[in-house]
Scaffold this motif. Structure first.
Motif, PDB file in Angstrom:
ATOM      1  N   SER A 119       0.832  -1.209   0.000  1.00  0.00           N
ATOM      2  CA  SER A 119       0.000   0.000   0.000  1.00  0.00           C
ATOM      3  C   SER A 119       0.864   1.257   0.000  1.00  0.00           C
ATOM      4  CB  SER A 119      -0.916  -0.005   1.218  1.00  0.00           C
ATOM      5  OG  SER A 119      -1.608   1.203   1.338  1.00  0.00           O
ATOM      6  N   TRP A 122       2.420   1.770  -3.409  1.00  0.00           N
ATOM      7  CA  TRP A 122       1.440   2.269  -4.377  1.00  0.00           C
ATOM      8  C   TRP A 122       1.108   3.736  -4.128  1.00  0.00           C
ATOM      9  CZ3 TRP A 122      -2.659  -2.198  -4.775  1.00  0.00           C
ATOM     10  CH2 TRP A 122      -2.116  -3.230  -5.521  1.00  0.00           C
ATOM     11  N   LEU A 127      -0.734   4.478  -9.688  1.00  0.00           N
ATOM     12  CA  LEU A 127      -0.827   3.290 -10.516  1.00  0.00           C
ATOM     13  C   LEU A 127      -0.788   3.613 -12.004  1.00  0.00           C
ATOM     14  CD1 LEU A 127      -1.190   0.241 -10.482  1.00  0.00           C
ATOM     15  CD2 LEU A 127      -3.642   0.587 -10.492  1.00  0.00           C
ATOM     16  N   LYS A 130       2.675   3.608 -13.382  1.00  0.00           N
ATOM     17  CA  LYS A 130       3.221   2.261 -13.487  1.00  0.00           C
ATOM     18  C   LYS A 130       2.680   1.569 -14.730  1.00  0.00           C
ATOM     19  CE  LYS A 130       3.795   1.456  -8.574  1.00  0.00           C
ATOM     20  NZ  LYS A 130       3.350   0.690  -7.431  1.00  0.00           N
TER      21      LYS A 130
END
Length: 150
Positions: A119, A122, A127, A130
């Motif tokens: 977590s 992230w 995201l 990524k």
């Protein structure tokens, strides 16, 4: 026998700690609101991550308690655990708590630690960046979402 009591004990401790941290967090938010400070971080708070651990521990303890009830290892009358009726049963129960109960509790806490680490990673990098890096397709952002460009 009583292996569910070990994660239940940790669940009680983490629930109390979560309530205390939640109260302190609300106090800090009120102080920040009085001073008109901006919200400190947009990520998931540690209190909500502690709630993940609480839910995992309480859920596992409840399922284990039901399983022990189903197999007749818990009785509705004192001493509630059938293993406490004899000394050999008590020794076996304590051994199970020390091995199986502690092992399950450590495993659940370790998995929660992995969840918190993932977590945090992230939260540090969104995201969508990524996804854009992992794809070899040309993309651009439209309304905050990646869109493929042909």
């Amino acid at each position: 026998m009583a292996c569910f009591m070990v994660p239940a004990t940790e669940a009680v401790i983490t629930t109390v700690a979560t309530k205390i941290m939640e109260k302190n967090e609300k106090k800090v938010e009120l102080d920040d609101a009085k001073e008109r400070k901006p919200i400190s971080s947009p990520g998931t708070t540690f209190v909500s991550k502690m709630k993940w651990l609480n839910q995992m521990l309480w859920g596992g303890s409840a399922l284990l308690a039901f399983e022990h009830l189903w197999h007749g290892e818990i009785s509705p009358v004192f001493p509630f655990l059938t293993a406490m009726n004899s000394e050999s049963g008590m020794a076996q129960m304590l051994h199970e708590m020390a091995t199986t109960g502690v092992g399950m509790t450590v495993l659940v806490t370790f998995i929660w630690g992995i969840m918190v680490a993932v977590s945090r990673s992230w939260e540090k990098q969104p995201l969508d960046k990524k996804v854009l890096k992992s794809r070899k397709v040309r993309t651009r952002m439209r309304n905050g979402y990646p869109v493929s460009v042909t």
